[in-house]
Enzyme design. Sequence first.
Site, PDB file in Angstrom:
ATOM      1  N   MET A  43       7.919 -11.135  -8.139  1.00 21.94           N
ATOM      2  CA  MET A  43       9.124 -11.867  -7.772  1.00 21.94           C
ATOM      3  C   MET A  43      10.377 -11.082  -8.162  1.00 21.94           C
ATOM      4  O   MET A  43      10.475 -10.552  -9.274  1.00 21.94           O
ATOM      5  CB  MET A  43       9.117 -13.223  -8.494  1.00 21.94           C
ATOM      6  CG  MET A  43      10.334 -14.093  -8.275  1.00 21.94           C
ATOM      7  SD  MET A  43      10.211 -15.654  -9.202  1.00 21.94           S
ATOM      8  CE  MET A  43      10.325 -15.073 -10.888  1.00 21.94           C
ATOM      9  N   SER A 123       2.411  -9.357 -11.179  1.00 20.12           N
ATOM     10  CA  SER A 123       2.866 -10.750 -11.243  1.00 20.12           C
ATOM     11  C   SER A 123       2.377 -11.510 -10.009  1.00 20.12           C
ATOM     12  O   SER A 123       1.188 -11.450  -9.686  1.00 20.12           O
ATOM     13  CB  SER A 123       4.382 -10.800 -11.396  1.00 20.12           C
ATOM     14  OG  SER A 123       4.801 -12.099 -11.784  1.00 20.12           O
ATOM     15  N   GLN A 124       3.273 -12.174  -9.251  1.00 22.98           N
ATOM     16  CA  GLN A 124       2.802 -13.007  -8.141  1.00 22.98           C
ATOM     17  C   GLN A 124       2.095 -12.178  -7.060  1.00 22.98           C
ATOM     18  O   GLN A 124       1.286 -12.711  -6.289  1.00 22.98           O
ATOM     19  CB  GLN A 124       3.942 -13.803  -7.530  1.00 22.98           C
ATOM     20  CG  GLN A 124       4.980 -12.998  -6.772  1.00 22.98           C
ATOM     21  CD  GLN A 124       6.108 -13.876  -6.215  1.00 22.98           C
ATOM     22  OE1 GLN A 124       6.338 -15.004  -6.667  1.00 22.98           O
ATOM     23  NE2 GLN A 124       6.838 -13.358  -5.237  1.00 22.98           N
ATOM     24  N   ASP A 241       4.052 -13.283 -23.323  1.00 19.80           N
ATOM     25  CA  ASP A 241       4.703 -13.579 -22.046  1.00 19.80           C
ATOM     26  C   ASP A 241       5.587 -14.818 -22.156  1.00 19.80           C
ATOM     27  O   ASP A 241       5.133 -15.886 -22.545  1.00 19.80           O
ATOM     28  CB  ASP A 241       3.635 -13.799 -20.964  1.00 19.80           C
ATOM     29  CG  ASP A 241       4.166 -13.561 -19.558  1.00 19.80           C
ATOM     30  OD1 ASP A 241       5.297 -14.008 -19.283  1.00 19.80           O
ATOM     31  OD2 ASP A 241       3.456 -12.932 -18.764  1.00 19.80           O
ATOM     32  N   HIS A 297       6.293 -10.221 -20.202  1.00 21.30           N
ATOM     33  CA  HIS A 297       5.792 -10.115 -18.843  1.00 21.30           C
ATOM     34  C   HIS A 297       6.029  -8.729 -18.226  1.00 21.30           C
ATOM     35  O   HIS A 297       7.174  -8.252 -18.166  1.00 21.30           O
ATOM     36  CB  HIS A 297       6.449 -11.188 -17.976  1.00 21.30           C
ATOM     37  CG  HIS A 297       5.798 -11.390 -16.651  1.00 21.30           C
ATOM     38  ND1 HIS A 297       4.485 -11.798 -16.518  1.00 21.30           N
ATOM     39  CD2 HIS A 297       6.274 -11.238 -15.379  1.00 21.30           C
ATOM     40  CE1 HIS A 297       4.179 -11.904 -15.235  1.00 21.30           C
ATOM     41  NE2 HIS A 297       5.241 -11.555 -14.523  1.00 21.30           N
TER      42      HIS A 297
END
Length: 319
Positions: A43, A123-124, A241, A297
């Site tokens: 993202m 991530s996503q 995270d 993260h």
Amino acid sequence: MSSCKLSLPFLISVILIYILFKKYSGNSPSAGQWVPVVFWHGMGDSCCNPLSLDRVKKHIQEELGPDKQGKKIYINSLKIGNSFLQETMNGYFMNVNDQISEACAIIKNDSQLSYGYNAIGFSQGSQFLRAVAQRCPEPKMLNLISIGGQHQGVYGLPHCNYPDHSFCDNIRRILNAGAYLSWVQDYLVQAEYWHDPLNEEEYKERSVFLADINNEKKINIDYIKNLQSLNNIVFVKFNNDTMVMPKESEWFGFYSPGQVVNITDLWNSKLYIEDRLGLQKMRKDGKLHFLAVDGDHLRFNWDWFLSEIIHPYIKNMTI
């Protein structure tokens, strides 16, 4: 002198064989050639950001060097959009299922991926690439590496470190009140993997992406078959995270239903016990790998990335 006449069907066959040979012979792999890699960013990022994925791409190519054919490893960093700005915005506002379809088309039409590839999601991008593996088995994905992916979704605010936890919970409830509206599900990417543990049934019914790829709406046998065809899935969790809530989603864990304190890990989850994704067999076959790294993260050390990701799963694989 005798003459030799060639029939029209024979001539047509020869021409077709020639065309097919010319089309595909240039794409066939050679011994000792690096298996190509597909990236999908997270993202707020883009495929070719010189400070993120483009930098990772160059580091990998420098680390591995040329293969036996003298070529650098080929890396396709997926670009979903026509410009840097559009691609970044699509990470927030383009329906995930449409993004998956576009990614599948990009991969299928890339001749350098025809004989298989490894995939690294950030991530996503991790759960999006898992959807690619489940929905688009050709060309074949070999290894899926998930760097901080949210495979059971999220139910929290990024960097919500407010001392009073009830504040975060109240904001979560405000977000959740609109997360499953149809127009929100259609256009807001993060809503499509928003997972409300306080209302599991609404999540399963209205989630247009996550509940589908996790086989929570109905069992899609192809999803199971395609996932099990992978050589390995590597799940990387960041121990500190503050972006992903809960961080255990990066290991396929999540809040136990009905509350937002206790965590149910993958092995004790309904998804695993009912074997809705075929993970029991993958675990038995040694295909599931869980790594943890200290840091926030996507904050990992390059030496760690080389030793734990690149060398075991990328460097040791050649066509």
